[in-house]
Motif scaffolding. Sequence first.
Motif, PDB file in Angstrom:
ATOM      1  N   ALA A 297       0.823  -1.202   0.000  1.00  0.00           N
ATOM      2  CA  ALA A 297       0.000   0.000   0.000  1.00  0.00           C
ATOM      3  C   ALA A 297       0.859   1.255   0.000  1.00  0.00           C
ATOM      4  O   ALA A 297       1.836   1.343   0.750  1.00  0.00           O
ATOM      5  N   ASP A 298       0.465   2.227  -0.842  1.00  0.00           N
ATOM      6  CA  ASP A 298       1.161   3.503  -0.922  1.00  0.00           C
ATOM      7  C   ASP A 298       0.181   4.579  -1.379  1.00  0.00           C
ATOM      8  O   ASP A 298      -0.828   4.278  -2.031  1.00  0.00           O
ATOM      9  N   VAL A 299       0.497   5.820  -1.074  1.00  0.00           N
ATOM     10  CA  VAL A 299      -0.267   6.955  -1.578  1.00  0.00           C
ATOM     11  C   VAL A 299       0.149   7.217  -3.023  1.00  0.00           C
ATOM     12  O   VAL A 299       1.345   7.329  -3.314  1.00  0.00           O
ATOM     13  N   VAL A 300      -0.834   7.305  -3.928  1.00  0.00           N
ATOM     14  CA  VAL A 300      -0.521   7.482  -5.351  1.00  0.00           C
ATOM     15  C   VAL A 300      -1.038   8.794  -5.915  1.00  0.00           C
ATOM     16  O   VAL A 300      -0.738   9.141  -7.062  1.00  0.00           O
ATOM     17  N   ALA A 301      -1.826   9.543  -5.143  1.00  0.00           N
ATOM     18  CA  ALA A 301      -2.335  10.832  -5.612  1.00  0.00           C
ATOM     19  C   ALA A 301      -2.702  11.671  -4.395  1.00  0.00           C
ATOM     20  O   ALA A 301      -3.091  11.132  -3.351  1.00  0.00           O
ATOM     21  N   SER A 302      -2.589  12.989  -4.530  1.00  0.00           N
ATOM     22  CA  SER A 302      -2.963  13.883  -3.438  1.00  0.00           C
ATOM     23  C   SER A 302      -3.387  15.226  -4.001  1.00  0.00           C
ATOM     24  O   SER A 302      -3.016  15.603  -5.123  1.00  0.00           O
ATOM     25  N   GLU A 303      -4.167  15.936  -3.199  1.00  0.00           N
ATOM     26  CA  GLU A 303      -4.624  17.263  -3.599  1.00  0.00           C
ATOM     27  C   GLU A 303      -4.988  18.047  -2.342  1.00  0.00           C
ATOM     28  O   GLU A 303      -5.651  17.520  -1.445  1.00  0.00           O
ATOM     29  N   ARG A 304      -4.566  19.295  -2.290  1.00  0.00           N
ATOM     30  CA  ARG A 304      -4.909  20.177  -1.176  1.00  0.00           C
ATOM     31  C   ARG A 304      -6.081  21.045  -1.591  1.00  0.00           C
ATOM     32  O   ARG A 304      -6.034  21.698  -2.640  1.00  0.00           O
TER      33      ARG A 304
END
Length: 230
Positions: free
Chosen positions: A186-193
């Motif tokens: 498992a990993d973070v693959v996208a982000s948005e503030r």
Amino acid sequence: MTSTYPVTAEVLAEPTVYQPQADSRLLVRAMQYSGLIPGRRVLDLFTGSGFAAIAAAEMGCASVTAFDICPDAVDSTQGNAIVAGVDIDVREGSWIAALRCAPFEVVVANPPYVPTPPQDDIDVVSPGVGPSWAWNAGRDGRRVLDPLCAAASDLLCDGGSLLLVQSTLAGVHRSLDYLRSTGLGADVVASERIPFGPVLTQRAGWLEQIGLVPQGCREEDLVVIRADKR
């Protein structure tokens, strides 16, 4: 990840159904960029208006099954699928019911994850943002995330993948740890503030009091976690 998915039509949702928002759009962009969807059997949990399920169908999935506990959401998804000209197997029921028709090759999920004060404040939140059960998730935002992460492996076939969107306010590392503890990568693959919406704006003072946001902060980070069953 800043571009938008160009195919999905606008969907309609009654006030009793969760409206597609920034988390919905981030999830769909992650679906697109992952390349996981075409030709695979997809499960969409907490489908709401069917935004992600319709996107999966338009991306060329082999099939898409969508679950929501709200009958109005089921009706909304069915109607939007007809307008979009795609085939979706829409089922009314809790996400737990999806375990009976698992495993799937891809699971996408936009669960409730908003930290919630002891006394529900829905009466003072602006109308038109959907039902409170679509976002309220207990004091730490983990009421649904914890059991969902624990069961994710059972929803997936070998080689299958989960795409899960949530706020960092609900503990991203906790989700990652939970998923990894079941044997998933498992990993973070996208982000948005993004700026606070009406719900978090109403709760900003409480979030400051319990230490989830710094004084004066009115933004949150959304992330998409990918978990793979090897």
